[in-house]
Design an enzyme around this catalytic site. Structure first.
Site, PDB file in Angstrom:
ATOM      1  CD  GLU A   1      52.914  48.093  74.389  1.00 49.41           C
ATOM      2  OE1 GLU A   1      53.622  49.078  74.094  1.00 49.41           O
ATOM      3  OE2 GLU A   1      51.890  48.184  75.098  1.00 49.41           O
TER       4      GLU A   1
ATOM      5  CG  ASP B   1      37.956  49.982  75.556  1.00 46.92           C
ATOM      6  OD1 ASP B   1      37.525  51.023  76.102  1.00 46.92           O
ATOM      7  OD2 ASP B   1      38.397  49.011  76.192  1.00 46.92           O
TER       8      ASP B   1
ATOM      9  NE  ARG C   1      36.392  44.172  77.208  1.00 46.01           N
ATOM     10  CZ  ARG C   1      35.111  44.387  77.454  1.00 46.01           C
ATOM     11  NH1 ARG C   1      34.191  43.948  76.601  1.00 46.01           N
ATOM     12  NH2 ARG C   1      34.742  45.039  78.536  1.00 46.01           N
TER      13      ARG C   1
END
Lengths: 318, 294
Positions: free
Chosen positions: A64, A123, A173
């Site tokens: 990243e 998650d 999401r």
């Protein structure tokens, strides 16, 4: 109760999906746009753009820091760089790179953080961007946007590409309830009032706009007139809309899928305290990481619901 | 002395009459001038990193005046320019010195280094000084930025090359290695990294602080073309840059072994500090240094 149910909203695209569609559509017209990915393009939805314009899409791997600085380098050579990752990894892993390679030189880099908030669910907390808005807002000159549904995300994507300078776009999401069935205006820094009212104002963004609309519906049944503002831009904040709410409705509840510190609540509070001190209450994640579980269950457990908003509003109204 | 600003390609440069080009001796003369500027400006500022700047003088001189970089000080934003990124941003006095000589701004501005209102900030600031290509100062980011610029040049077919100078202490940053890997993937042959290996970082020698081993082998293992040279030898620097230019299928690195404070080493020895990190020369010492360079 599902988000948007009480106010009759239908379920639509996730904001990340709407972003992916919009980016690909705009790619033809916006020839200077390039994407830089950290190998999560199929999650952030930059993949359709990358497939359509392979020469303008770079996947630099799970790195990243490099990803953000490469985007800065591209922007310093005249490109409009769209750099997308999970909000948690983009803002937290590459914060110094955002600060030095993007914000400080004021480059045309469009930071896109998907999987923001606890609604990503199973998650778990390592993947949940819950401090991203605060981190982005703390950087001088970065515009910060949190659209609530597909239509506003598509409009926000275009506004972001048209904007000169660094921006942060926060995406979620899960599928989002449709707040704007017929499209919407999206001007960076200009809030949308999605419902008029005179007794109290609910200021929300992202997935919490449907929660605020549900709360408004419940409160109206009890005889209160409720204004709901979609504060899709946290920075620059639409101060006029906040001041008008403080003056005209006298009470404010700020609702966001973010930590208590540094997000929309902090931004609204500063304006209210300075310009028109008014009772104000907050519905947010507080000062905690969440846990794994289904998204709706998490929102329920951590109090990011219409019921919490109703309770907060009634606390001010009583 | 002011030099001709080069807006020519390397190829055009090579076709120029010999008397138009700067000889190695003339480049050495410029290097001396840059050293004087570095010492004068940091002593006037009473802060800065002269020793970190001095080690990189030959490399910066060769790039800006040896016909390797295409730029126009009067048109600092022309799209087809080559880019120079100083990843070790604290050594910015060497860049300001070269930019003044190249005509980006008046030499008299050098003494405003680090002063309120001056665009010659303590570390490079893209927003305030045309000709600066990257805002740096948080170590480790320059190679990634240069990679982005190299990729942009590829998309736009500008033919621009990118040169990035990285400090050896800075090689401890993981991001540098992320960039080596990504540049290799994209075969950015228009990107050259120059590691200024002067052997010291803030608190001591690089071997003591974090021994990174053999840069040459490590970078080569990432798929780059690598040369190791004496970076304070103008001849070797010019040769290495020429060799780099001839490689057109992958990114290039030059491990430039240098001495921190090169040019005034006897004075650092006398002061008992061969690192001299982040300290300007006191006025009396600066006077001696300038005399030594004359």
């Amino acid at each position: 109760m599902a988000l948007g149910e009480l106010s009759g909203l239908k379920l639509g695209q996730a904001t990340r999906d709407a972003f992916g569609d919009a980016l690909k559509e705009l790619g033809e017209e916006y020839k200077d746009v390039v994407t830089v990915d950290g190998d999560v393009g199929n999650s952030t939805r930059t993949e359709p753009f990358a497939k359509a314009f392979p020469d303008r899409a770079f996947n630099v791997g799970i790195a990243e820091s490099n990803m953000v600085s490469v985007a800065g380098g591209l922007a310093s050579s005249g490109k409009t760089s769209v750099v997308a990752s999970f909000a948690a990894f983009l803002l937290c892993n590459a914060y110094d790179q955002i600060r030095m390679s993007v914000a400080f030189p004021g480059l045309n880099v469009k930071l896109v953080g998907s999987h923001a908030g606890i609604s990503i669910g199973e998650d778990g907390p390592s993947q949940m961007g819950i401090e991203d808005v605060g981190l982005a807002c703390s950087l001088p000159g970065v515009a910060v946007m949190v659209p609530c549904d597909a239509a506003s995300t598509k409009a926000a994507t275009k506004a972001m590409l048209d904007h000169e300078g660094p921006t942060y776009l926060r995406l979620g999401r899960p599928k989002a309830p449709v707040v704007y069935p017929n499209g919407c205006d999206f001007t960076i820094g200009k809030a949308n009032t999605v419902k008029e009212g005179t007794d109290i104002t609910l200021i929300a963004n992202g997935l919490m706009v449907p929660a605020a609309l549900d709360a408004a519906a419940a409160l109206e049944k009890k005889g209160h007139s409720v204004r709901v503002i979609d504060m899709h831009t946290v920075k620059p904040l639409d101060e006029a809309a906040v001041i008008a709410a403080a003056k005209e409705t006298g009470k404010i509840v700020v609702v966001e899928e973010h930590l208590a510190h540094g997000g929309l609540g902090s931004a609204v509070s500063m304006v209210v305290c300075k310009e028109h001190p008014t009772p104000i209450s907050f519905v947010n994640l507080g000062d905690t990481f969440a846990e794994s579980g289904d998204g709706d269950g998490l929102l329920e457990k951590y109090g990011l619901t219409a019921e919490s908003v109703v309770k907060a509003a009634e606390g001010l109204l009583s | 002395m002011t030099f001709v600003v080069r807006t020519v390609t390397r190829q055009q440069y090579l076709q120029m009459d010999e008397e138009e080009k700067l000889s190695i001796d003339e480049l050495k003369q410029i290097a001396k001038t840059l050293r004087k500027h570095i010492i004068e400006m940091t002593t006037a500022a009473n802060s800065g990193h002269p020793s970190s700047s001095l080690s990189a003088v030959e490399v910066v001189t060769a790039l800006y005046f040896g016909g390797f970089m295409k730029y126009d000080a009067k048109k600092p934003h022309m799209p087809e320019r080559d880019r120079f990124v100083l990843s070790k941003g604290h050594a910015v006095p060497v860049l300001y010195a070269a930019m003044a000589e190249a005509g980006f701004f008046a030499e008299s501005q050098l003494k405003t280094l680090r002063k309120l209102g001056s665009p010659l900030e303590g570390h490079p600031n893209l927003k305030r000084l045309p000709g600066i290509e990257a805002s740096t100062g948080s170590l480790g980011q320059g190679l990634s930025i240069g990679l982005g610029q190299a990729l942009a040049a590829r998309i736009d077919k500008t033919g621009s090359k990118v040169y990035v100078v990285i400090g050896d202490g800075e090689m401890g940053e993981g991001q540098v290695w992320e960039a080596f890997a990504a540049a290799s993937k994209y075969k950015t042959a228009n990107l050259t990294a120059i590691i200024d290996q002067n052997g010291y970082q803030q608190t001591g020698s690089t071997n003591e602080v974090l021994d990174m081993g053999d840069f040459h082998k490590k970078i080569e293992a990432f798929g780059w073309h690598v040369q190791t040279i004496n970076g304070n030898s103008m001849e070797e620097v010019v040769d290495a840059l020429k060799t780099s230019e001839s490689i057109t299928d992958r990114p290039k690195a030059i491990v430039s072994k240098t001495q921190k404070g090169f040019g005034i080493l006897p004075l650092l020895e006398e002061a008992g500090d061969m690192n001299f990190h982040g300290k300007p020369l006191p006025p009396a010492m600066a006077e001696k240094a300038l005399a030594m360079l004359s």
